[in-house]
Motif scaffolding. Sequence first.
Motif, PDB file in Angstrom:
ATOM      1  N   SER A  68       0.839  -1.196   0.000  1.00 44.85           N
ATOM      2  CA  SER A  68       0.000   0.000   0.000  1.00 44.85           C
ATOM      3  C   SER A  68       0.873   1.244   0.000  1.00 44.85           C
ATOM      4  CB  SER A  68      -0.924   0.019   1.225  1.00 44.85           C
ATOM      5  OG  SER A  68      -0.159   0.165   2.411  1.00 44.85           O
ATOM      6  N   LYS A  69       0.265   2.371  -0.294  1.00 44.94           N
ATOM      7  CA  LYS A  69       0.990   3.640  -0.254  1.00 44.94           C
ATOM      8  C   LYS A  69       1.401   3.962   1.180  1.00 44.94           C
ATOM      9  CE  LYS A  69      -1.239   7.488  -1.009  1.00 44.94           C
ATOM     10  NZ  LYS A  69      -1.932   8.638  -1.639  1.00 44.94           N
ATOM     11  N   TYR A  70       0.556   3.571   2.113  1.00 43.48           N
ATOM     12  CA  TYR A  70       0.852   3.781   3.525  1.00 43.48           C
ATOM     13  C   TYR A  70       2.111   3.010   3.926  1.00 43.48           C
ATOM     14  CZ  TYR A  70       0.261   3.775   8.612  1.00 43.48           C
ATOM     15  OH  TYR A  70       0.459   3.916   9.962  1.00 43.48           O
ATOM     16  N   ALA A  71       2.225   1.747   3.470  1.00 42.17           N
ATOM     17  CA  ALA A  71       3.401   0.932   3.793  1.00 42.17           C
ATOM     18  C   ALA A  71       4.666   1.541   3.200  1.00 42.17           C
ATOM     19  CB  ALA A  71       3.207  -0.489   3.273  1.00 42.17           C
ATOM     20  N   LEU A  72       4.544   2.119   2.020  1.00 34.54           N
ATOM     21  CA  LEU A  72       5.682   2.769   1.386  1.00 34.54           C
ATOM     22  C   LEU A  72       6.093   4.012   2.166  1.00 34.54           C
ATOM     23  CD1 LEU A  72       7.696   3.048  -0.878  1.00 34.54           C
ATOM     24  CD2 LEU A  72       5.878   3.890  -2.366  1.00 34.54           C
ATOM     25  N   PHE A  73       5.117   4.786   2.586  1.00 32.32           N
ATOM     26  CA  PHE A  73       5.409   5.978   3.375  1.00 32.32           C
ATOM     27  C   PHE A  73       6.025   5.599   4.721  1.00 32.32           C
ATOM     28  CE2 PHE A  73       4.051   9.738   5.959  1.00 32.32           C
ATOM     29  CZ  PHE A  73       4.777  10.688   5.253  1.00 32.32           C
ATOM     30  N   GLU A  74       5.544   4.502   5.294  1.00 27.92           N
ATOM     31  CA  GLU A  74       6.086   4.020   6.562  1.00 27.92           C
ATOM     32  C   GLU A  74       7.557   3.643   6.412  1.00 27.92           C
ATOM     33  OE1 GLU A  74       4.844   0.888  10.110  1.00 27.92           O
ATOM     34  OE2 GLU A  74       4.284   0.449   8.035  1.00 27.92           O
ATOM     35  N   ALA A  75       7.907   2.999   5.295  1.00 23.80           N
ATOM     36  CA  ALA A  75       9.310   2.630   5.049  1.00 23.80           C
ATOM     37  C   ALA A  75      10.188   3.874   4.945  1.00 23.80           C
ATOM     38  CB  ALA A  75       9.401   1.807   3.768  1.00 23.80           C
ATOM     39  N   LEU A  76       9.644   4.936   4.340  1.00 21.70           N
ATOM     40  CA  LEU A  76      10.399   6.177   4.227  1.00 21.70           C
ATOM     41  C   LEU A  76      10.559   6.860   5.580  1.00 21.70           C
ATOM     42  CD1 LEU A  76       8.885   7.602   0.922  1.00 21.70           C
ATOM     43  CD2 LEU A  76      11.191   6.704   1.263  1.00 21.70           C
ATOM     44  N   ARG A  79      13.312   5.126   7.248  1.00 23.46           N
ATOM     45  CA  ARG A  79      14.592   5.425   6.600  1.00 23.46           C
ATOM     46  C   ARG A  79      15.127   6.795   7.015  1.00 23.46           C
ATOM     47  NH1 ARG A  79      15.398   6.313   0.065  1.00 23.46           N
ATOM     48  NH2 ARG A  79      17.668   6.226   0.031  1.00 23.46           N
ATOM     49  N   TYR A  80      14.295   7.809   6.940  1.00 28.03           N
ATOM     50  CA  TYR A  80      14.759   9.164   7.238  1.00 28.03           C
ATOM     51  C   TYR A  80      14.842   9.425   8.737  1.00 28.03           C
ATOM     52  CZ  TYR A  80      14.695  10.424   2.353  1.00 28.03           C
ATOM     53  OH  TYR A  80      14.973  10.481   1.015  1.00 28.03           O
ATOM     54  N   GLY A  81      14.004   8.749   9.513  1.00 28.58           N
ATOM     55  CA  GLY A  81      14.114   8.882  10.958  1.00 28.58           C
ATOM     56  C   GLY A  81      15.463   8.387  11.445  1.00 28.58           C
ATOM     57  N   ALA A  82      15.925   7.262  10.865  1.00 25.86           N
ATOM     58  CA  ALA A  82      17.221   6.705  11.248  1.00 25.86           C
ATOM     59  C   ALA A  82      18.375   7.626  10.853  1.00 25.86           C
ATOM     60  CB  ALA A  82      17.407   5.331  10.616  1.00 25.86           C
ATOM     61  N   LEU A  83      18.184   8.423   9.797  1.00 21.57           N
ATOM     62  CA  LEU A  83      19.236   9.337   9.362  1.00 21.57           C
ATOM     63  C   LEU A  83      19.416  10.507  10.321  1.00 21.57           C
ATOM     64  CD1 LEU A  83      18.694   9.613   5.491  1.00 21.57           C
ATOM     65  CD2 LEU A  83      20.540   8.443   6.694  1.00 21.57           C
ATOM     66  N   LEU A  84      18.374  10.829  11.079  1.00 16.07           N
ATOM     67  CA  LEU A  84      18.456  11.977  11.980  1.00 16.07           C
ATOM     68  C   LEU A  84      19.455  11.756  13.100  1.00 16.07           C
ATOM     69  CD1 LEU A  84      14.762  13.203  12.325  1.00 16.07           C
ATOM     70  CD2 LEU A  84      16.682  14.422  11.311  1.00 16.07           C
ATOM     71  N   PHE A  85      19.489  10.539  13.626  1.00 13.37           N
ATOM     72  CA  PHE A  85      20.458  10.258  14.688  1.00 13.37           C
ATOM     73  C   PHE A  85      20.781   8.775  14.695  1.00 13.37           C
ATOM     74  CE2 PHE A  85      21.668   9.172  19.086  1.00 13.37           C
ATOM     75  CZ  PHE A  85      22.801   9.962  19.167  1.00 13.37           C
ATOM     76  N   ASP A  86      22.004   8.460  14.329  1.00 11.25           N
ATOM     77  CA  ASP A  86      22.475   7.080  14.328  1.00 11.25           C
ATOM     78  C   ASP A  86      23.524   6.940  15.419  1.00 11.25           C
ATOM     79  OD1 ASP A  86      23.396   4.551  13.920  1.00 11.25           O
ATOM     80  OD2 ASP A  86      23.924   4.820  11.814  1.00 11.25           O
ATOM     81  N   PRO A  87      23.177   6.278  16.535  1.00 12.87           N
ATOM     82  CA  PRO A  87      24.131   6.157  17.643  1.00 12.87           C
ATOM     83  C   PRO A  87      25.464   5.553  17.244  1.00 12.87           C
ATOM     84  CG  PRO A  87      21.952   5.413  18.309  1.00 12.87           C
ATOM     85  CD  PRO A  87      21.899   5.619  16.823  1.00 12.87           C
ATOM     86  N   SER A  88      25.484   4.733  16.209  1.00  6.87           N
ATOM     87  CA  SER A  88      26.743   4.102  15.790  1.00  6.87           C
ATOM     88  C   SER A  88      27.721   5.126  15.224  1.00  6.87           C
ATOM     89  CB  SER A  88      26.465   3.019  14.748  1.00  6.87           C
ATOM     90  OG  SER A  88      25.935   3.579  13.556  1.00  6.87           O
ATOM     91  N   ASP A  89      27.218   6.315  14.817  1.00  2.56           N
ATOM     92  CA  ASP A  89      28.089   7.344  14.273  1.00  2.56           C
ATOM     93  C   ASP A  89      28.753   8.189  15.358  1.00  2.56           C
ATOM     94  OD1 ASP A  89      27.579   6.585  11.696  1.00  2.56           O
ATOM     95  OD2 ASP A  89      25.979   8.035  11.365  1.00  2.56           O
ATOM     96  N   VAL A  90      28.319   8.025  16.606  1.00  2.00           N
ATOM     97  CA  VAL A  90      28.908   8.772  17.711  1.00  2.00           C
ATOM     98  C   VAL A  90      30.044   7.942  18.310  1.00  2.00           C
ATOM     99  CG1 VAL A  90      28.506   9.821  19.958  1.00  2.00           C
ATOM    100  CG2 VAL A  90      26.718   9.897  18.208  1.00  2.00           C
ATOM    101  N   PRO A  91      31.266   8.455  18.309  1.00  2.11           N
ATOM    102  CA  PRO A  91      32.402   7.687  18.836  1.00  2.11           C
ATOM    103  C   PRO A  91      32.211   7.319  20.304  1.00  2.11           C
ATOM    104  CG  PRO A  91      33.123   9.647  17.632  1.00  2.11           C
ATOM    105  CD  PRO A  91      31.649   9.760  17.807  1.00  2.11           C
ATOM    106  N   GLU A 134       0.472   7.971  14.067  1.00  2.36           N
ATOM    107  CA  GLU A 134       1.294   6.821  14.433  1.00  2.36           C
ATOM    108  C   GLU A 134       2.614   6.811  13.674  1.00  2.36           C
ATOM    109  OE1 GLU A 134      -1.318   5.796  11.032  1.00  2.36           O
ATOM    110  OE2 GLU A 134      -1.617   6.767  12.958  1.00  2.36           O
ATOM    111  N   LEU A 135       2.604   7.262  12.420  1.00  2.00           N
ATOM    112  CA  LEU A 135       3.847   7.345  11.655  1.00  2.00           C
ATOM    113  C   LEU A 135       4.731   8.469  12.192  1.00  2.00           C
ATOM    114  CD1 LEU A 135       2.791   6.752   7.942  1.00  2.00           C
ATOM    115  CD2 LEU A 135       3.864   5.176   9.539  1.00  2.00           C
ATOM    116  N   ALA A 136       4.123   9.567  12.586  1.00  2.00           N
ATOM    117  CA  ALA A 136       4.889  10.666  13.179  1.00  2.00           C
ATOM    118  C   ALA A 136       5.553  10.201  14.470  1.00  2.00           C
ATOM    119  CB  ALA A 136       3.971  11.852  13.447  1.00  2.00           C
ATOM    120  N   SER A 137       4.867   9.360  15.225  1.00  2.00           N
ATOM    121  CA  SER A 137       5.440   8.826  16.460  1.00  2.00           C
ATOM    122  C   SER A 137       6.628   7.917  16.168  1.00  2.00           C
ATOM    123  CB  SER A 137       4.373   8.051  17.251  1.00  2.00           C
ATOM    124  OG  SER A 137       3.344   8.918  17.694  1.00  2.00           O
ATOM    125  N   GLN A 138       6.499   7.093  15.126  1.00  2.00           N
ATOM    126  CA  GLN A 138       7.619   6.228  14.738  1.00  2.00           C
ATOM    127  C   GLN A 138       8.825   7.064  14.326  1.00  2.00           C
ATOM    128  OE1 GLN A 138       6.822   2.993  11.983  1.00  2.00           O
ATOM    129  NE2 GLN A 138       4.719   2.851  12.689  1.00  2.00           N
TER     130      GLN A 138
END
Length: 260
Positions: A68-76, A79-91, A134-138
């Motif tokens: 569904s379009k919703y599932a596609l938006f959820e994947a995005l 994806r972009y939420g993880a780009l905001l802060f990735d703990p593995s990038d902090v030494p 719910e997507l905003a919360s994720q």
Amino acid sequence: MKRIRKDAKVTKNRRGRPTLRGAEILTKQILEGATRLFLEQGFARTKMDEIAKTCGISKQTVYARFDSKYALFEALVMRYGALLFDPSDVPSYDNETVRCVLIQFATEVVSNLRQPEVQRFFALVAAESRSFPELASQFWDIGPGRFRVRLRPYLEQQVVRGTLKIGDLTFAVEQMAALLAGPLVARIVVGQPPFFDNDATAKRWIESAVEIFLQTYGTPLVHEVKGNAAHKRELKISNKAKIPVNKKTKSKARHQGTAD
């Protein structure tokens, strides 16, 4: 409508199905095509057949990966939420001063928020948050929220060590987040040009935000250094900083020594 350029050929096996690598490339193309359309048209106006056409594939191929379009938006959102802060990038902050660690955290947050694509998707999620709470919360949990979850235990540890004096940890974490991302997020949401227009301005903002935080919560032990490597790192950061805290301290000590 402009189609997504195919940078790599999707390879297929003998049965005509994409290989594992080919499937990954295809999924990436769909996500990139969907991102472009969502940003240009919004979620409600974007159709799945438009996404397929943009990517140069059939609608059935899109639905085979996202039902569904919703599932596609959820994947995005993920994806972009993880780009905001990735703990593995902090030494690792073992044997580091509090100032060094906070600058590492701050640099990760500000660097990611300065990415134009991340900013545009952040604004899109904000616009669609009422329709899809719910997507905003994720998006919050894996992005802005994850920064807070990672920072809080570190501050708590420093309170125990005596380098910081914080009565309300939740309050302090939100203050740190506001000091770093306040001017960025406010402008992103209303579509204004970014405040940090160059690396020098971003660096100056990060160092100033950390200094303000430490002036508020730091104890006399806040500059305590564990290990030679951390000491050299602290001196390097201090020498680059626009706020010469250590230089003032040294100058004062030298003056007192002369008076004696």
